[in-house]
Every structure is written in structure tokens, then in C-alpha cells.
Design a protein around this motif. Structure first.
Motif, PDB file in Angstrom:
ATOM      1  N   PRO A 229      -1.975   6.968   7.349  1.00 49.99           N
ATOM      2  CA  PRO A 229      -1.501   6.720   8.722  1.00 49.99           C
ATOM      3  C   PRO A 229      -2.562   6.042   9.586  1.00 49.99           C
ATOM      4  CG  PRO A 229      -0.963   8.959   8.041  1.00 49.99           C
ATOM      5  CD  PRO A 229      -1.833   8.380   6.965  1.00 49.99           C
ATOM      6  N   GLU A 230      -3.817   6.394   9.358  1.00 50.84           N
ATOM      7  CA  GLU A 230      -4.902   5.803  10.144  1.00 50.84           C
ATOM      8  C   GLU A 230      -5.020   4.302   9.867  1.00 50.84           C
ATOM      9  OE1 GLU A 230      -5.389   8.499   8.071  1.00 50.84           O
ATOM     10  OE2 GLU A 230      -5.311  10.011   9.663  1.00 50.84           O
ATOM     11  N   PHE A 231      -4.927   3.934   8.571  1.00 50.48           N
ATOM     12  CA  PHE A 231      -5.027   2.523   8.215  1.00 50.48           C
ATOM     13  C   PHE A 231      -3.847   1.741   8.795  1.00 50.48           C
ATOM     14  CE2 PHE A 231      -4.194  -1.182   5.556  1.00 50.48           C
ATOM     15  CZ  PHE A 231      -5.429  -1.808   5.599  1.00 50.48           C
ATOM     16  N   GLU A 232      -2.649   2.305   8.674  1.00 48.66           N
ATOM     17  CA  GLU A 232      -1.466   1.619   9.213  1.00 48.66           C
ATOM     18  C   GLU A 232      -1.599   1.434  10.719  1.00 48.66           C
ATOM     19  OE1 GLU A 232       3.405   1.806   9.311  1.00 48.66           O
ATOM     20  OE2 GLU A 232       2.312   3.477   8.420  1.00 48.66           O
ATOM     21  N   LEU A 233      -2.046   2.463  11.419  1.00 52.04           N
ATOM     22  CA  LEU A 233      -2.242   2.363  12.860  1.00 52.04           C
ATOM     23  C   LEU A 233      -3.272   1.280  13.189  1.00 52.04           C
ATOM     24  CD1 LEU A 233      -1.723   3.457  15.739  1.00 52.04           C
ATOM     25  CD2 LEU A 233      -3.544   5.124  15.309  1.00 52.04           C
ATOM     26  N   SER A 234      -4.353   1.271  12.432  1.00 50.89           N
ATOM     27  CA  SER A 234      -5.400   0.280  12.648  1.00 50.89           C
ATOM     28  C   SER A 234      -4.876  -1.142  12.437  1.00 50.89           C
ATOM     29  CB  SER A 234      -6.570   0.553  11.706  1.00 50.89           C
ATOM     30  OG  SER A 234      -7.534  -0.453  11.812  1.00 50.89           O
TER      31      SER A 234
ATOM     32  N   MET B 231       0.824  -1.205   0.000  1.00 51.92           N
ATOM     33  CA  MET B 231       0.000   0.000   0.000  1.00 51.92           C
ATOM     34  C   MET B 231       0.863   1.261   0.000  1.00 51.92           C
ATOM     35  SD  MET B 231      -3.123  -1.055   2.541  1.00 51.92           S
ATOM     36  CE  MET B 231      -4.068   0.450   2.214  1.00 51.92           C
ATOM     37  N   GLN B 232       1.974   1.205   0.712  1.00 52.82           N
ATOM     38  CA  GLN B 232       2.893   2.344   0.751  1.00 52.82           C
ATOM     39  C   GLN B 232       3.464   2.594  -0.639  1.00 52.82           C
ATOM     40  OE1 GLN B 232       6.332   1.796   3.292  1.00 52.82           O
ATOM     41  NE2 GLN B 232       6.139   3.891   4.018  1.00 52.82           N
TER      42      GLN B 232
END
Length: 173
Positions: free
Chosen positions: A91-96, A83-84
Motif C-alpha cells: 500500500p505504501e508503494f502504491e500511495l507513493s 506488482m499486484q
């Protein structure tokens, strides 16, 4: 040690981030932070436990946990990297995803049916290391290097303890 790679990567990232946010007092110290980390990681000795009839079973359970969780973590990391590279990672998706990964670790650890004191000790170390990572993600800010080292130390201690236990059991067979 393939099972440790995703976790070590996450913890090392935490250390790097925390190193970027040094206070003036920290800047003034000339002590090499890398040496401090290594000293703290090596400071905890292997704990000795008496052999039991359930050793081999608990070792197998913990090794299976490591393998399964490593595969799960690798899958998550690959998804994040893809995805990157695609430019679709937020950032929200990565944190999730990282929070989901930690919750998966907790759930998997809770489901382990360990019968030995040594197995439960290793399980506790792993659980504590994931708690440290969860705390860091919840705060969503860089944590002190000491806290990062604590989580990494517990994880590495669990791996050293498991390998020592496995080696001892293999020698007796």
C-alpha cells in the motif's frame, strides 16, 4: 477517450470507496448516488471564449499534455497491476506512485506555455482536479462523494471544453 481513462478510473475508485463508508443518514436517503454524480457532471455548461490567433497552438499544447500524461499514467497503472499480480505491491508503494503521478501532473501543467484565456481556463480546471485527488491521497482516507465529484467534474469539464474548442477551431479552418 483514452486520455481520460486513467484519471476517470482513479476518480471512480474514490467514489466507490466513499460509497462504502456511508453514514446512517446517507443510508436513509433513497436518492440514487449514480444519478447525483451524473447530474453534477452534466451541470457545468461549456464556457464561450473569443477566438484568438493562438487558439490552434494552445489546443495543440493541451492535446499533447493529455497524450503525454495519459502515457505516463498508463505506465504507472501497468506497473501497479503487474506488482499486484506478482504479490509485490505494498500500500505504501502504491500511495507513493500515485502521489508521484499527481506531482507529475502538477509539474507538467505548470510548464505549459498557454497564451489564451481559454487555454488557461482549461489548465486551471485540470490543476483543480489534480488538487482534489492530491487532497484525497494526503488524507489517505475516503473522502466525501461531493469532493470526488468536484475533482471529476473539473476534469471532465476541462475535457469537454477542450473538445468544444478544438471542434470550433477545426470548423473555422
Amino acid at each position: 477517450m483514452k486520455t481520460a481513462l486513467p484519471i476517470i478510473t482513479l476518480l471512480c475508485s474514490s467514489l466507490i470507496l466513499s460509497a462504502c463508508h456511508k453514514s446512517p443518514e446517507q443510508e436513509a436517503t433513497k436518492t440514487d448516488p449514480q444519478n447525483k454524480v451524473e447530474q453534477q457532471l452534466d451541470a457545468t455548461p461549456i464556457k464561450e471564449f473569443p477566438a484568438t490567433e493562438h487558439d490552434a497552438q494552445d489546443i495543440e499544447i493541451l492535446v499533447n499534455f493529455n497524450n503525454q500524461f495519459s502515457a505516463l499514467s498508463d505506465e504507472m497503472e501497468n506497473e501497479i497491476i503487474k506488482m499486484q499480480q506478482d504479490g509485490s505491491l505494498t500500500p505504501e508503494f502504491e500511495l507513493s506512485r500515485r502521489q508521484d503521478n499527481i506531482q507529475s501532473a502538477f509539474n507538467m501543467l505548470k510548464e505549459l506555455d498557454l497564451h489564451t484565456e481559454q487555454g488557461r481556463y482549461i489548465q486551471g480546471l485540470l490543476y483543480s482536479s489534480w488538487e482534489a485527488q492530491q487532497k484525497q491521497l494526503k488524507e489517505n482516507v475516503s473522502i466525501e462523494a461531493k469532493q470526488s465529484v468536484q475533482g471529476m467534474n473539473e476534469y471532465m469539464q476541462a475535457q469537454k471544453q477542450l473538445q468544444h474548442w478544438k471542434n470550433q477551431t477545426e470548423k473555422k479552418s
